[in-house]
Design a protein around this motif. Sequence first.
Motif, PDB file in Angstrom:
ATOM      1  N   PRO A   1       0.811  -1.220   0.000  1.00  0.00           N
ATOM      2  CA  PRO A   1       0.000   0.000   0.000  1.00  0.00           C
ATOM      3  C   PRO A   1       0.849   1.277   0.000  1.00  0.00           C
ATOM      4  N   GLU A   2       2.043   1.210   0.586  1.00  0.00           N
ATOM      5  CA  GLU A   2       2.944   2.365   0.606  1.00  0.00           C
ATOM      6  C   GLU A   2       3.485   2.687  -0.782  1.00  0.00           C
ATOM      7  N   ASP A   3       3.407   1.730  -1.689  1.00  0.00           N
ATOM      8  CA  ASP A   3       3.960   1.887  -3.030  1.00  0.00           C
ATOM      9  C   ASP A   3       2.915   2.156  -4.099  1.00  0.00           C
ATOM     10  N   ILE A   4       1.669   2.356  -3.682  1.00  0.00           N
ATOM     11  CA  ILE A   4       0.582   2.649  -4.627  1.00  0.00           C
ATOM     12  C   ILE A   4       0.017   4.017  -4.275  1.00  0.00           C
ATOM     13  N   THR A   5      -0.074   4.894  -5.255  1.00  0.00           N
ATOM     14  CA  THR A   5      -0.675   6.216  -5.027  1.00  0.00           C
ATOM     15  C   THR A   5      -2.069   6.270  -5.645  1.00  0.00           C
ATOM     16  N   LEU A   6      -2.821   7.254  -5.217  1.00  0.00           N
ATOM     17  CA  LEU A   6      -4.137   7.454  -5.823  1.00  0.00           C
ATOM     18  C   LEU A   6      -4.002   7.799  -7.313  1.00  0.00           C
ATOM     19  N   ARG A   7      -2.878   8.403  -7.685  1.00  0.00           N
ATOM     20  CA  ARG A   7      -2.650   8.668  -9.106  1.00  0.00           C
ATOM     21  C   ARG A   7      -2.493   7.365  -9.882  1.00  0.00           C
ATOM     22  N   ASP A   8      -1.809   6.386  -9.298  1.00  0.00           N
ATOM     23  CA  ASP A   8      -1.680   5.085  -9.947  1.00  0.00           C
ATOM     24  C   ASP A   8      -3.060   4.492 -10.234  1.00  0.00           C
TER      25      ASP A   8
END
Length: 146
Positions: free
Chosen positions: A65-72
């Motif tokens: 989860p730390e490596d996924i952004t809302l932009r992704d």
Amino acid sequence: MAAHIVAMLAKCSGDAAGPLTSEAMARSIQTNPVVVRRLLGDLARSGLVETKRGVRGGVTLARRPEDITLRDIYESVEEGAELFGRHPVGPAPDCAIGPCVADYLEGVFGRAEAALKQSLEGTTVAQMSADLNARFLALNPPEKTG
């Protein structure tokens, strides 16, 4: 809906219950499982989720989860979509002001889209999960015993 799906997956990532099914996600989102499966396909193509078939099948996050952004998430489901609808054929070529308005609005819309993407990039799924958990606790404080 895609952010809702990813938030559910992040919350359940450590659960002993195992991967989530599209049916369970659809119940939470109040939509048809087919809609969820379409979104999951987009998220999987972007490398954000993994699906497993079979009896113990379901969906899990493919990254932390730390490596996924809302932009992704946004870009995985909105790829190629315009944030702001444009005139389908553009202004009349013989109009004196139409091309100027269209060009001007392209600049405004471009800046707005860049600001949106920058904002989404600044929030990870881990941060969203922490914020959502804090909101849940604020709305549903644990009962005090003793």
